[in-house]
Motif scaffolding. Structure first.
Motif, PDB file in Angstrom:
ATOM      1  N   ARG A  48      -5.004 114.051  16.367  1.00  0.00           N
ATOM      2  CA  ARG A  48      -4.836 113.764  17.783  1.00  0.00           C
ATOM      3  C   ARG A  48      -4.591 112.286  17.997  1.00  0.00           C
ATOM      4  O   ARG A  48      -5.143 111.442  17.312  1.00  0.00           O
ATOM      5  N   SER A  49      -3.782 111.991  18.959  1.00  0.00           N
ATOM      6  CA  SER A  49      -3.477 110.615  19.305  1.00  0.00           C
ATOM      7  C   SER A  49      -4.675 109.983  20.012  1.00  0.00           C
ATOM      8  O   SER A  49      -5.442 110.651  20.696  1.00  0.00           O
ATOM      9  N   ALA A  50      -4.844 108.688  19.846  1.00  0.00           N
ATOM     10  CA  ALA A  50      -5.919 107.984  20.540  1.00  0.00           C
ATOM     11  C   ALA A  50      -5.688 108.005  22.046  1.00  0.00           C
ATOM     12  O   ALA A  50      -6.635 107.899  22.825  1.00  0.00           O
ATOM     13  N   TRP A  51      -4.446 108.155  22.460  1.00  0.00           N
ATOM     14  CA  TRP A  51      -4.146 108.219  23.885  1.00  0.00           C
ATOM     15  C   TRP A  51      -4.657 109.508  24.503  1.00  0.00           C
ATOM     16  O   TRP A  51      -4.947 109.562  25.698  1.00  0.00           O
ATOM     17  N   ALA A  52      -4.778 110.570  23.711  1.00  0.00           N
ATOM     18  CA  ALA A  52      -5.252 111.851  24.228  1.00  0.00           C
ATOM     19  C   ALA A  52      -6.763 112.000  24.116  1.00  0.00           C
ATOM     20  O   ALA A  52      -7.306 113.004  24.558  1.00  0.00           O
ATOM     21  N   ASP A  53      -7.451 111.013  23.554  1.00  0.00           N
ATOM     22  CA  ASP A  53      -8.895 111.088  23.381  1.00  0.00           C
ATOM     23  C   ASP A  53      -9.589 110.881  24.715  1.00  0.00           C
ATOM     24  O   ASP A  53      -9.460 109.838  25.347  1.00  0.00           O
ATOM     25  N   ARG A  54     -10.334 111.878  25.154  1.00  0.00           N
ATOM     26  CA  ARG A  54     -11.003 111.799  26.446  1.00  0.00           C
ATOM     27  C   ARG A  54     -12.355 111.096  26.354  1.00  0.00           C
ATOM     28  O   ARG A  54     -13.030 110.913  27.357  1.00  0.00           O
TER      29      ARG A  54
END
Length: 76
Positions: A48-54
């Motif tokens: 998973r991308s760090a941008w998608a990490d909630r």
């Protein structure tokens, strides 16, 4: 209700082409049974991308005061 003995057993493997000897068939059966019993996932999940990490949305609130600018971006 039907019991295990009432249903016909399906073969684990079926040879479609060729004539394997007993040793080849035993080796193939051991590999397939081992993979089925391991319970390993078929394909690894894509990273998973760090941008998608909630998790970045769950952080402590910012507190005003001396040194607050330093605590605003640094993880604790």
């Amino acid at each position: 209700m039907t019991e295990q003995g009432d249903r016909p057993q399906r073969p684990l493997l079926r040879v479609v082409r060729g004539t394997p000897d007993d040793a080849e068939l035993a080796a193939l059966t051991a590999v397939v049974a081992g993979l089925a019993a391991s319970g390993a996932p078929e394909a690894p999940a894509a990273p998973r991308s760090a941008w998608a990490d909630r998790a970045a949305l769950v952080r402590q609130p910012l507190r005003p005061g001396p040194g607050a600018w330093r605590a605003s971006g640094a993880p604790r």
